[in-house]
Design a protein around this motif. Structure first.
Motif, PDB file in Angstrom:
ATOM      1  N   GLU A 101      61.138  41.905  20.828  1.00 20.98           N
ATOM      2  CA  GLU A 101      62.047  42.007  19.678  1.00 20.98           C
ATOM      3  C   GLU A 101      61.735  40.958  18.612  1.00 20.98           C
ATOM      4  N   TYR A 104      60.440  43.710  13.125  1.00 19.57           N
ATOM      5  CA  TYR A 104      61.398  44.674  12.597  1.00 19.57           C
ATOM      6  C   TYR A 104      60.747  45.446  11.450  1.00 19.57           C
ATOM      7  N   ARG A 143      66.038  42.791   8.045  1.00 17.28           N
ATOM      8  CA  ARG A 143      66.515  42.318   9.346  1.00 17.28           C
ATOM      9  C   ARG A 143      67.872  42.899   9.704  1.00 17.28           C
TER      10      ARG A 143
END
Length: 298
Positions: A101, A104, A143
């Protein structure tokens, strides 16, 4: 790939031009500097063709640059890595970052980014911060995008880039980032890396599954490069490379940054400004030996 110590490995250096124009004297300086250091250290010298930009990079330019390097008398190991043949390696690295993660998707156009920056400047009354290359830092709008919505837009084929979440990435790094810079005597010093000053850099695009930063880090590791020698204009970019090396558990080479050749206006030589090429010099009758002497290589 587990990190290793560049000092203990057989030295491996590389010259990595992009076939998007004719080579100029600045490229010759970099290639000859790598050659001299490889010979002095008893190391290997590799050639890598950095051609991820399939629109600007052409087979004709690649043939021309290899002719120029052969004319200069440069000899590389027979195996040449061409980046366009190894997109799979970059996709794997990108997937590793995505699984943690750290990436993005951003769907913002340049106009939208500039509008957000202008609005912030008006609201704060201060100039927007710039990265080391002088470009405005990305404001970070992407984001906050909902994951479900982002996946739907990707599946719909909407143009996007993949950005590194710099704050999240740095939070995963337990200690300060640094790298070693070596000189011609073999001594080295530690330099602190400051990747935060680059903001959320782009690591891939919808149509190109990598970027310069990602591909160069992956390539150096897969080729076993121990010493990276390149122009001082790429010194600041090493911040990003060291961070990616840490995130991907790749070794960090030793680095050296040579001075740049400037034109009469004090600007670095550049393909985009059509600086005089090696081919131009050859056409004017300059010999390879004379060019080597001109650059300080006997």
């Amino acid at each position: 790939m587990a990190p290793s110590s560049p000092e203990r490995a057989q030295p491996v250096l590389r010259f990595a031009p992009s076939p998007n124009g004719r080579l100029h004297l600045g490229h010759a300086l970099s290639a000859l500097t790598n050659e001299r250091l490889a010979m002095a250290m008893g190391g290997r010298l590799l050639l890598r063709i950095e051609d991820i930009d399939r629109e600007r990079c052409t087979p004709e330019f690649e043939r021309a640059l290899r002719e120029d390097l052969a004319w200069l008398g440069l000899r590389f190991e027979p195996s040449v890595r061409r980046q366009s043949e190894h997109f799979g390696d970059y996709v794997v690295a990108l997937a590793q970052l995505r699984e943690r993660e750290l990436l993005y998707p951003c769907f913002c156009s340049r106009r939208e980014v500039q509008a957000a920056i202008s609005a912030e400047e008006v609201a704060s009354g201060r100039p927007w911060p710039l990265d080391p290359d002088g470009a405005p830092l990305y404001p970070g709008m992407g984001r906050a995008l909902d994951g479900v919505q982002a996946r739907a837009r990707i599946q719909a084929g909407e143009p996007h880039v993949w950005r590194l979440d710099m704050e999240r990435a740095l939070a995963l790094v337990a200690d300060a980032l640094s790298y070693r810079v070596f000189d011609t005597s073999g001594l080295s010093r530690t330099v602190a890396a400051q990747p935060a000053r680059w903001g959320d850099v782009v690591l891939a695009r919808k149509d190109v599954a990598t970027s310069y930063h990602l591909s160069v880090v992956v390539d150096d590791a897969l080729q076993g490069v121990t010493h990276v020698v390149r122009g001082r204009d790429l010194e600041a970019a090493t911040d990003i490379h060291v961070l990616l090396q840490r995130l991907l558990s790749l070794p960090t080479p030793l680095y050296q940054f040579h001075e740049l050749l400037l034109d009469e206006a004090g600007r670095k030589l550049s393909k985009s400004r059509q600086s005089e090429s090696i081919a131009d010099l050859r056409a004017r009758g300059l010999t390879a030996a004379a060019l080597r002497r001109q650059l300080g290589f006997s």
